[in-house]
Design a protein around this motif. Structure first.
Motif, PDB file in Angstrom:
ATOM      1  N   THR A 156       8.058  87.346  70.115  1.00  0.00           N
ATOM      2  CA  THR A 156       6.702  87.135  69.597  1.00  0.00           C
ATOM      3  C   THR A 156       6.418  85.652  69.448  1.00  0.00           C
ATOM      4  OG1 THR A 156       7.417  87.237  67.281  1.00  0.00           O
ATOM      5  CG2 THR A 156       6.704  89.302  68.304  1.00  0.00           C
ATOM      6  N   ASN A 157       5.139  85.349  69.474  1.00  0.00           N
ATOM      7  CA  ASN A 157       4.677  83.987  69.209  1.00  0.00           C
ATOM      8  C   ASN A 157       3.224  84.068  68.788  1.00  0.00           C
ATOM      9  OD1 ASN A 157       4.584  81.207  68.987  1.00  0.00           O
ATOM     10  ND2 ASN A 157       5.542  80.853  70.985  1.00  0.00           N
ATOM     11  N   GLY A 158       2.704  82.979  68.275  1.00  0.00           N
ATOM     12  CA  GLY A 158       1.300  82.918  67.899  1.00  0.00           C
ATOM     13  C   GLY A 158       0.800  81.509  68.057  1.00  0.00           C
ATOM     14  N   ILE A 159      -0.399  81.339  68.614  1.00  0.00           N
ATOM     15  CA  ILE A 159      -0.892  79.990  68.887  1.00  0.00           C
ATOM     16  C   ILE A 159      -2.278  79.758  68.295  1.00  0.00           C
ATOM     17  CG2 ILE A 159       0.518  79.622  70.942  1.00  0.00           C
ATOM     18  CD1 ILE A 159      -1.874  80.385  72.646  1.00  0.00           C
ATOM     19  N   GLY A 160      -2.663  80.599  67.316  1.00  0.00           N
ATOM     20  CA  GLY A 160      -3.944  80.368  66.655  1.00  0.00           C
ATOM     21  C   GLY A 160      -5.103  80.401  67.623  1.00  0.00           C
ATOM     22  N   TRP A 161      -5.964  79.366  67.533  1.00  0.00           N
ATOM     23  CA  TRP A 161      -7.152  79.346  68.393  1.00  0.00           C
ATOM     24  C   TRP A 161      -7.020  78.402  69.584  1.00  0.00           C
ATOM     25  CZ3 TRP A 161      -7.895  74.283  67.537  1.00  0.00           C
ATOM     26  CH2 TRP A 161      -7.865  73.754  66.229  1.00  0.00           C
ATOM     27  N   LEU A 162      -5.776  78.096  70.008  1.00  0.00           N
ATOM     28  CA  LEU A 162      -5.569  77.132  71.093  1.00  0.00           C
ATOM     29  C   LEU A 162      -5.881  77.676  72.481  1.00  0.00           C
ATOM     30  CD1 LEU A 162      -2.272  75.383  69.929  1.00  0.00           C
ATOM     31  CD2 LEU A 162      -4.572  74.399  69.990  1.00  0.00           C
ATOM     32  N   SER A 163      -6.017  78.993  72.631  1.00  0.00           N
ATOM     33  CA  SER A 163      -6.234  79.551  73.971  1.00  0.00           C
ATOM     34  C   SER A 163      -7.347  80.598  73.956  1.00  0.00           C
ATOM     35  CB  SER A 163      -4.929  80.183  74.494  1.00  0.00           C
ATOM     36  OG  SER A 163      -5.093  80.657  75.819  1.00  0.00           O
ATOM     37  N   PRO A 164      -8.600  80.172  73.760  1.00  0.00           N
ATOM     38  CA  PRO A 164      -9.706  81.140  73.722  1.00  0.00           C
ATOM     39  C   PRO A 164     -10.001  81.705  75.106  1.00  0.00           C
ATOM     40  CG  PRO A 164     -10.567  78.910  73.682  1.00  0.00           C
ATOM     41  CD  PRO A 164      -9.062  78.792  73.576  1.00  0.00           C
ATOM     42  N   ILE A 165     -10.510  82.931  75.136  1.00  0.00           N
ATOM     43  CA  ILE A 165     -10.960  83.526  76.405  1.00  0.00           C
ATOM     44  C   ILE A 165     -12.475  83.711  76.407  1.00  0.00           C
ATOM     45  CG2 ILE A 165      -8.774  84.673  76.925  1.00  0.00           C
ATOM     46  CD1 ILE A 165      -9.961  87.256  75.779  1.00  0.00           C
ATOM     47  N   ALA A 166     -13.121  83.309  75.322  1.00  0.00           N
ATOM     48  CA  ALA A 166     -14.572  83.425  75.208  1.00  0.00           C
ATOM     49  C   ALA A 166     -15.058  82.335  74.245  1.00  0.00           C
ATOM     50  CB  ALA A 166     -14.966  84.812  74.698  1.00  0.00           C
TER      51      ALA A 166
ATOM     52  N   GLY B  19      -0.002  86.242  69.695  1.00  0.00           N
ATOM     53  CA  GLY B  19      -1.188  86.442  68.875  1.00  0.00           C
ATOM     54  C   GLY B  19      -2.170  85.292  69.028  1.00  0.00           C
ATOM     55  N   HIS B  20      -3.464  85.618  68.974  1.00  0.00           N
ATOM     56  CA  HIS B  20      -4.541  84.634  69.098  1.00  0.00           C
ATOM     57  C   HIS B  20      -5.575  84.887  68.001  1.00  0.00           C
ATOM     58  CE1 HIS B  20      -3.306  83.530  73.302  1.00  0.00           C
ATOM     59  NE2 HIS B  20      -2.879  84.783  73.285  1.00  0.00           N
ATOM     60  N   THR B  21      -6.296  83.854  67.616  1.00  0.00           N
ATOM     61  CA  THR B  21      -7.354  83.984  66.623  1.00  0.00           C
ATOM     62  C   THR B  21      -8.634  83.343  67.139  1.00  0.00           C
ATOM     63  OG1 THR B  21      -6.906  81.864  65.532  1.00  0.00           O
ATOM     64  CG2 THR B  21      -5.633  83.774  64.775  1.00  0.00           C
ATOM     65  N   ASP B  22      -9.713  83.511  66.378  1.00  0.00           N
ATOM     66  CA  ASP B  22     -10.922  82.739  66.672  1.00  0.00           C
ATOM     67  C   ASP B  22     -10.768  81.356  66.028  1.00  0.00           C
ATOM     68  OD1 ASP B  22     -11.574  82.923  63.939  1.00  0.00           O
ATOM     69  OD2 ASP B  22     -12.798  84.703  64.245  1.00  0.00           O
ATOM     70  N   ALA B  23     -11.810  80.536  66.127  1.00  0.00           N
ATOM     71  CA  ALA B  23     -11.705  79.145  65.681  1.00  0.00           C
ATOM     72  C   ALA B  23     -12.168  78.940  64.241  1.00  0.00           C
ATOM     73  CB  ALA B  23     -12.496  78.242  66.618  1.00  0.00           C
ATOM     74  N   ASP B  24     -12.190  79.998  63.457  1.00  0.00           N
ATOM     75  CA  ASP B  24     -12.601  79.892  62.059  1.00  0.00           C
ATOM     76  C   ASP B  24     -11.399  79.481  61.210  1.00  0.00           C
ATOM     77  OD1 ASP B  24     -13.963  80.036  59.684  1.00  0.00           O
ATOM     78  OD2 ASP B  24     -13.824  82.213  59.507  1.00  0.00           O
ATOM     79  N   GLY B  25     -11.438  78.290  60.618  1.00  0.00           N
ATOM     80  CA  GLY B  25     -10.356  77.842  59.762  1.00  0.00           C
ATOM     81  C   GLY B  25      -9.431  76.864  60.451  1.00  0.00           C
ATOM     82  N   PRO B  26      -8.526  76.248  59.689  1.00  0.00           N
ATOM     83  CA  PRO B  26      -7.615  75.248  60.248  1.00  0.00           C
ATOM     84  C   PRO B  26      -6.591  75.868  61.187  1.00  0.00           C
ATOM     85  CG  PRO B  26      -7.042  75.712  57.965  1.00  0.00           C
ATOM     86  CD  PRO B  26      -8.340  76.414  58.224  1.00  0.00           C
ATOM     87  N   LEU B  27      -6.101  75.058  62.125  1.00  0.00           N
ATOM     88  CA  LEU B  27      -5.153  75.547  63.121  1.00  0.00           C
ATOM     89  C   LEU B  27      -3.881  76.084  62.477  1.00  0.00           C
ATOM     90  CD1 LEU B  27      -4.185  75.938  66.024  1.00  0.00           C
ATOM     91  CD2 LEU B  27      -3.458  73.531  66.025  1.00  0.00           C
ATOM     92  N   GLU B  28      -3.327  75.340  61.508  1.00  0.00           N
ATOM     93  CA  GLU B  28      -2.045  75.756  60.931  1.00  0.00           C
ATOM     94  C   GLU B  28      -2.118  77.162  60.344  1.00  0.00           C
ATOM     95  OE1 GLU B  28      -3.647  72.988  60.348  1.00  0.00           O
ATOM     96  OE2 GLU B  28      -2.359  71.392  61.125  1.00  0.00           O
ATOM     97  N   ALA B  29      -3.187  77.450  59.607  1.00  0.00           N
ATOM     98  CA  ALA B  29      -3.332  78.778  59.002  1.00  0.00           C
ATOM     99  C   ALA B  29      -3.508  79.846  60.070  1.00  0.00           C
ATOM    100  CB  ALA B  29      -4.521  78.787  58.044  1.00  0.00           C
ATOM    101  N   ASN B  30      -4.256  79.531  61.120  1.00  0.00           N
ATOM    102  CA  ASN B  30      -4.483  80.510  62.185  1.00  0.00           C
ATOM    103  C   ASN B  30      -3.223  80.768  62.994  1.00  0.00           C
ATOM    104  OD1 ASN B  30      -7.422  81.529  62.571  1.00  0.00           O
ATOM    105  ND2 ASN B  30      -7.650  79.401  61.950  1.00  0.00           N
ATOM    106  N   VAL B  31      -2.384  79.760  63.176  1.00  0.00           N
ATOM    107  CA  VAL B  31      -1.112  79.977  63.869  1.00  0.00           C
ATOM    108  C   VAL B  31      -0.250  80.965  63.082  1.00  0.00           C
ATOM    109  CG1 VAL B  31       1.082  78.896  64.512  1.00  0.00           C
ATOM    110  CG2 VAL B  31      -1.077  77.789  65.115  1.00  0.00           C
TER     111      VAL B  31
END
Length: 311
Positions: free
Chosen positions: A279-289, A240-252
């Motif tokens: 499964t895994n999740g890395i928040g916003w550490l690997s953006p593609i845009a 799972g990936h997120t955008d960069a809105d918010g702190p890393l810990e919450a996005n992970v």
């Protein structure tokens, strides 16, 4: 085709051997190269486990090189496979190989030797490592590869330890092709997964502000399930990936829960064996845009399927 050329003549007499010369795609350029006549290197030969990283200490001439490959969607799997093929063709024995979480993730990355930014970049959610050895008469050649990605490039670190080298021997027996660089938009989900080693499940929809997958007929999940159900030896990791809105810990946390929601859908709706899906999740550490636009943030909010080895 560019080649990694490493050569050094020492003042003191010493046996010399041919060094590996790895073929690289045309867009590759070296970001760092360092040769030390006599030094030691702790080469990892196993995953991080119980607070330790198994390694062997090898001594000799140490060459450290890093490369950046600017080819868009080239995956770490595609890059590593081409380099691995060349090493095997030249007589190297693969001692150990792993990817991201199976290596030990954060602990592995920060317990092994990696050239600093900006020469080498490592995405904690998408890297692969390989250790190899070749008998060279009375001496041995040791070689490690670390491959990772940033938003627009693949990155390769090579560390070679052995006797002083003579003229390099080309290993250009495997070619990088356009298929390694980008997914064909006409490809199916499974074709892209097999060709590139990963695929974005781009039709998924999550309820706003939640980690729940909306009800719906998702072609990507149906295709992925059919691929996995066809052969129980096939395994994937959903990341799972997120955008960069918010702190890393919450996005992970959010990214992991969304990946788990997709896993549950594959199991409950399509009957996939749970043992085939991690499964895994890395928040916003690997953006593609870019996260500076709404369109870019929408692309970054995604779940990807990565081909992995059985555990």
């Amino acid at each position: 085709m560019k080649r990694l050329l490493t050569a050094l003549v020492l003042a003191a007499p010493a046996p010399v051997i041919a060094a590996p010369t790895l073929s690289m795609p045309p867009s590759a350029h070296a970001t760092a190269e360092e040769v030390r006549p006599l030094e030691s290197y702790a080469m990892p030969i196993g995953p991080w486990h119980d607070g330790k990283l198994p390694a062997i200490e090898v001594r000799g001439e140490v060459t450290r090189t890093a490369w950046r490959i600017r080819e868009g969607d080239t995956t770490t799997l595609a890059v590593m496979n081409r380099l691995r093929e060349q090493l095997v063709a030249e007589g190297f024995e693969i001692l150990f190989e792993c990817e991201s979480e199976a290596c030990g993730g954060f602990d592995f990355r920060y317990s092994t030797e990696i050239l600093p930014e900006p020469d080498m970049h490592v995405d904690l959610g998408d890297f692969r490592y390989l250790a190899a050895r070749r008998d060279a008469g009375a001496t041995k050649d040791h070689f490690s590869l670390l491959v990772s990605r940033s938003a627009d490039s693949a990155w390769v670190q090579m560390i070679r330890v052995g006797a002083p080298i003579s003229d390099p021997t080309p290993l250009a027996r495997a070619r990088f092709t356009a298929d390694d660089a980008a997914a064909d938009p006409e490809r199916s989900v499974t074709d892209t997964l097999v060709a590139l080693g990963r695929v974005v499940l781009d039709d998924l929809e999550f309820a706003s502000g939640t980690t729940s997958l909306r009800p719906g007929d998702y072609r990507s999940l149906a295709a992925l399930a059919a691929y996995l159900n066809e052969d129980r030896a096939r395994h994937v990791t959903l990341v799972g990936h997120t955008d960069a809105d918010g702190p890393l810990e919450a996005n992970v946390v959010i990214s992991r829960k969304r990946a788990e929601a997709v896993r549950r859908a594959l199991i409950d709706r399509f009957g996939v064996n749970p043992d085939q899906i991690a499964t895994n999740g890395i928040g916003w550490l690997s953006p593609i845009a870019s996260n500076m636009t709404e369109e870019g943030r929408a692309r970054n909010r995604r779940v990807e399927a990565l081909l992995t080895a059985p555990r």
